[in-house]
Motif scaffolding. Structure first.
Motif, PDB file in Angstrom:
ATOM      1  N   VAL A  49       0.811  -1.218   0.000  1.00 62.54           N
ATOM      2  CA  VAL A  49       0.000   0.000   0.000  1.00 62.54           C
ATOM      3  C   VAL A  49       0.845   1.269   0.000  1.00 62.54           C
ATOM      4  N   PRO A  50       1.843   1.406   0.881  1.00 63.44           N
ATOM      5  CA  PRO A  50       2.644   2.639   0.823  1.00 63.44           C
ATOM      6  C   PRO A  50       3.338   2.834  -0.526  1.00 63.44           C
ATOM      7  N   ALA A  51       3.877   1.758  -1.084  1.00 63.51           N
ATOM      8  CA  ALA A  51       4.539   1.866  -2.386  1.00 63.51           C
ATOM      9  C   ALA A  51       3.539   2.250  -3.479  1.00 63.51           C
ATOM     10  N   ALA A  52       2.362   1.651  -3.451  1.00 66.32           N
ATOM     11  CA  ALA A  52       1.338   1.979  -4.449  1.00 66.32           C
ATOM     12  C   ALA A  52       0.842   3.412  -4.290  1.00 66.32           C
ATOM     13  N   LEU A  53       0.702   3.869  -3.058  1.00 70.03           N
ATOM     14  CA  LEU A  53       0.271   5.252  -2.843  1.00 70.03           C
ATOM     15  C   LEU A  53       1.312   6.249  -3.336  1.00 70.03           C
ATOM     16  N   VAL A  54       2.577   5.979  -3.070  1.00 71.18           N
ATOM     17  CA  VAL A  54       3.644   6.875  -3.530  1.00 71.18           C
ATOM     18  C   VAL A  54       3.687   6.887  -5.059  1.00 71.18           C
ATOM     19  N   ALA A  55       3.637   5.704  -5.660  1.00 74.31           N
ATOM     20  CA  ALA A  55       3.702   5.625  -7.123  1.00 74.31           C
ATOM     21  C   ALA A  55       2.497   6.300  -7.781  1.00 74.31           C
ATOM     22  N   SER A  56       1.318   6.058  -7.244  1.00 77.22           N
ATOM     23  CA  SER A  56       0.125   6.654  -7.862  1.00 77.22           C
ATOM     24  C   SER A  56       0.052   8.164  -7.629  1.00 77.22           C
ATOM     25  N   THR A  57       0.509   8.618  -6.469  1.00 73.79           N
ATOM     26  CA  THR A  57       0.536  10.062  -6.220  1.00 73.79           C
ATOM     27  C   THR A  57       1.549  10.743  -7.131  1.00 73.79           C
ATOM     28  N   ALA A  58       2.708  10.112  -7.331  1.00 68.17           N
ATOM     29  CA  ALA A  58       3.705  10.664  -8.254  1.00 68.17           C
ATOM     30  C   ALA A  58       3.156  10.699  -9.680  1.00 68.17           C
ATOM     31  N   ALA A  59       2.465   9.635 -10.084  1.00 67.28           N
ATOM     32  CA  ALA A  59       1.878   9.606 -11.429  1.00 67.28           C
ATOM     33  C   ALA A  59       0.809  10.688 -11.578  1.00 67.28           C
ATOM     34  N   LEU A  60       0.025  10.886 -10.550  1.00 66.70           N
ATOM     35  CA  LEU A  60      -0.988  11.945 -10.580  1.00 66.70           C
ATOM     36  C   LEU A  60      -0.331  13.313 -10.697  1.00 66.70           C
ATOM     37  N   TRP A  61       0.717  13.549  -9.925  1.00 69.25           N
ATOM     38  CA  TRP A  61       1.437  14.817  -9.955  1.00 69.25           C
ATOM     39  C   TRP A  61       2.030  15.068 -11.342  1.00 69.25           C
ATOM     40  N   VAL A  62       2.664  14.058 -11.923  1.00 71.69           N
ATOM     41  CA  VAL A  62       3.261  14.209 -13.256  1.00 71.69           C
ATOM     42  C   VAL A  62       2.177  14.457 -14.299  1.00 71.69           C
ATOM     43  N   SER A  63       1.068  13.740 -14.199  1.00 73.45           N
ATOM     44  CA  SER A  63       0.003  13.963 -15.185  1.00 73.45           C
ATOM     45  C   SER A  63      -0.584  15.375 -15.065  1.00 73.45           C
ATOM     46  N   LEU A  64      -0.684  15.886 -13.865  1.00 75.55           N
ATOM     47  CA  LEU A  64      -1.180  17.252 -13.699  1.00 75.55           C
ATOM     48  C   LEU A  64      -0.194  18.280 -14.247  1.00 75.55           C
ATOM     49  N   LEU A  65       1.102  17.994 -14.139  1.00 77.11           N
ATOM     50  CA  LEU A  65       2.098  18.897 -14.717  1.00 77.11           C
ATOM     51  C   LEU A  65       1.942  18.978 -16.235  1.00 77.11           C
ATOM     52  N   PHE A  66       1.703  17.824 -16.865  1.00 76.09           N
ATOM     53  CA  PHE A  66       1.573  17.815 -18.321  1.00 76.09           C
ATOM     54  C   PHE A  66       0.229  18.361 -18.791  1.00 76.09           C
ATOM     55  N   LEU A  67      -0.821  18.103 -18.042  1.00 79.17           N
ATOM     56  CA  LEU A  67      -2.139  18.578 -18.437  1.00 79.17           C
ATOM     57  C   LEU A  67      -2.329  20.064 -18.158  1.00 79.17           C
ATOM     58  N   ASP A  68      -1.640  20.543 -17.128  1.00 82.53           N
ATOM     59  CA  ASP A  68      -1.796  21.924 -16.720  1.00 82.53           C
ATOM     60  C   ASP A  68      -0.943  22.886 -17.558  1.00 82.53           C
ATOM     61  N   GLY A  69       0.173  22.390 -18.019  1.00 87.14           N
ATOM     62  CA  GLY A  69       1.118  23.291 -18.682  1.00 87.14           C
ATOM     63  C   GLY A  69       1.187  23.111 -20.117  1.00 87.14           C
TER      64      GLY A  69
END
Length: 69
Positions: A49-69
């Motif tokens: 769970v901690p590894a999946a949460l970190v990975a999915s949060t990082a993926a969400l952050w990266v996707s927001l960087l690309f979608l936002d900019g």
């Protein structure tokens, strides 16, 4: 909204009674005479769970960087 979906879908895997799906899975496993060890389930949850949460949060952050900019 996406962060809530991450927590709702990954978080229940941490505990045995975390979600209805986990409880139903346990019931089906016992019905088919496949024992599920509570300690093993909890250890796997604590590892994944901690590894999946970190990975999915990082993926969400990266996707927001690309979608936002």
């Amino acid at each position: 909204m996406l962060a809530v979906l991450i927590g709702v879908n990954i978080g229940p895997n941490l505990t045995y009674a975390g979600s209805l799906a986990t409880l139903l899975w346990r019931r089906i496993a016992h019905h088919h005479e496949h024992p599920v060890d509570l300690g093993r389930f909890t250890r796997l949850g604590l590892l994944t769970v901690p590894a999946a949460l970190v990975a999915s949060t990082a993926a969400l952050w990266v996707s927001l960087l690309f979608l936002d900019g």
